[in-house]
Design a protein around this motif. Structure first.
Motif, PDB file in Angstrom:
ATOM      1  N   ARG A 146      66.320  72.842  33.183  1.00 53.00           N
ATOM      2  CA  ARG A 146      65.304  72.254  32.305  1.00 53.00           C
ATOM      3  C   ARG A 146      64.367  71.312  33.065  1.00 53.00           C
ATOM      4  O   ARG A 146      63.546  70.653  32.456  1.00 53.00           O
ATOM      5  N   ARG A 147      64.581  71.253  34.327  1.00 51.57           N
ATOM      6  CA  ARG A 147      63.815  70.335  35.189  1.00 51.57           C
ATOM      7  C   ARG A 147      63.925  68.891  34.709  1.00 51.57           C
ATOM      8  O   ARG A 147      62.949  68.144  34.686  1.00 51.57           O
ATOM      9  N   LEU A 148      65.128  68.536  34.294  1.00 49.91           N
ATOM     10  CA  LEU A 148      65.385  67.166  33.851  1.00 49.91           C
ATOM     11  C   LEU A 148      66.166  66.446  34.939  1.00 49.91           C
ATOM     12  O   LEU A 148      66.914  67.065  35.693  1.00 49.91           O
ATOM     13  N   LYS A 149      66.002  65.146  34.970  1.00 49.24           N
ATOM     14  CA  LYS A 149      66.665  64.352  36.012  1.00 49.24           C
ATOM     15  C   LYS A 149      68.150  64.170  35.716  1.00 49.24           C
ATOM     16  O   LYS A 149      68.558  63.991  34.577  1.00 49.24           O
ATOM     17  N   LYS A 150      68.925  64.207  36.797  1.00 53.67           N
ATOM     18  CA  LYS A 150      70.366  63.956  36.708  1.00 53.67           C
ATOM     19  C   LYS A 150      70.561  62.445  36.845  1.00 53.67           C
ATOM     20  O   LYS A 150      70.881  61.949  37.898  1.00 53.67           O
ATOM     21  N   THR A 151      70.331  61.718  35.755  1.00 55.66           N
ATOM     22  CA  THR A 151      70.414  60.257  35.835  1.00 55.66           C
ATOM     23  C   THR A 151      71.872  59.802  35.738  1.00 55.66           C
ATOM     24  O   THR A 151      72.700  60.478  35.131  1.00 55.66           O
ATOM     25  N   PRO A 152      72.205  58.652  36.351  1.00 51.79           N
ATOM     26  CA  PRO A 152      73.586  58.145  36.263  1.00 51.79           C
ATOM     27  C   PRO A 152      74.013  57.922  34.815  1.00 51.79           C
ATOM     28  O   PRO A 152      75.162  58.137  34.466  1.00 51.79           O
ATOM     29  N   GLU A 153      73.042  57.514  33.949  1.00 49.96           N
ATOM     30  CA  GLU A 153      73.366  57.291  32.533  1.00 49.96           C
ATOM     31  C   GLU A 153      73.812  58.592  31.864  1.00 49.96           C
ATOM     32  O   GLU A 153      74.811  58.619  31.153  1.00 49.96           O
ATOM     33  N   ARG A 154      73.049  59.657  32.102  1.00 48.73           N
ATOM     34  CA  ARG A 154      73.395  60.939  31.484  1.00 48.73           C
ATOM     35  C   ARG A 154      74.789  61.386  31.902  1.00 48.73           C
ATOM     36  O   ARG A 154      75.567  61.862  31.081  1.00 48.73           O
ATOM     37  N   LEU A 155      75.097  61.221  33.187  1.00 46.06           N
ATOM     38  CA  LEU A 155      76.410  61.647  33.677  1.00 46.06           C
ATOM     39  C   LEU A 155      77.519  60.755  33.123  1.00 46.06           C
ATOM     40  O   LEU A 155      78.602  61.239  32.785  1.00 46.06           O
ATOM     41  N   GLU A 156      77.234  59.466  33.008  1.00 44.77           N
ATOM     42  CA  GLU A 156      78.240  58.549  32.463  1.00 44.77           C
ATOM     43  C   GLU A 156      78.494  58.851  30.985  1.00 44.77           C
ATOM     44  O   GLU A 156      79.638  58.767  30.523  1.00 44.77           O
TER      45      GLU A 156
END
Ligand SMILES: [Zn+2]
Ligand SMILES: [Zn+2]
Length: 142
Positions: free
Chosen positions: A12-22
């Motif tokens: 989706r060309r979205l960023k793998k942010t630390p928040e999303r992973l957490e």
């Protein structure tokens, strides 16, 4: 699960942010059903000051990725669970308790649907009523 989510974000060309992973890690740690408030409190206690709006949008992404399931019960707030087996939910309209149950024979409906040309993905039914605890409480008040 993390790999699946990262692949999805990439597609989706979205960023793998630390928040999303957490947020994903918190979902995986939660047993059963959880909601945005529960995740918010866990994240907050770990020093992640993520807004509820971010949690909502991340959960939408996780649902689209097929990792979590959004459960729209007849309660004030959407609940989520890790996508897995098909099951039914018994929901107490008094205390809001949700119990998971496998009702025998429901999978036969899934087979019937296939015959109608509908491809079922999973089954998640809701039965509303009063739980054992609330019934006992009511009895003791009488
Ligand atoms: Zn109850
Ligand atoms: Zn469930």
């Amino acid at each position: 699960m993390e790999k699946k989510f990262i692949e999805f974000l990439k597609s989706r060309r979205l960023k793998k942010t630390p928040e999303r992973l957490e947020i994903l890690h918190c979902c995986l740690e939660c047993k059963g059903h959880f909601d945005v408030d529960i995740l918010y409190n866990i994240l907050d206690s770990r020093g992640y000051h993520v807004s509820k709006a971010t949690i909502y949008s991340s959960l939408d992404l996780l649902a689209e990725a097929g990792i979590v399931r959004k459960l729209l019960f007849d309660t004030h707030q959407a609940k989520y669970e890790i996508a897995g087996t098909s099951h039914s939910h018994l929901i107490c309209t008094q205390c809001g308790e949700i119990v998971e149950l496998n009702i025998e024979g429901l999978d036969l409906i899934m087979d019937k649907l296939q015959l109608c040309g509908f491809i079922p993905n999973y089954l998640s039914t809701c039965i509303y009523g009063r739980c054992k605890n609330c019934t006992e409480k009511m009895r003791s008040l009488q």
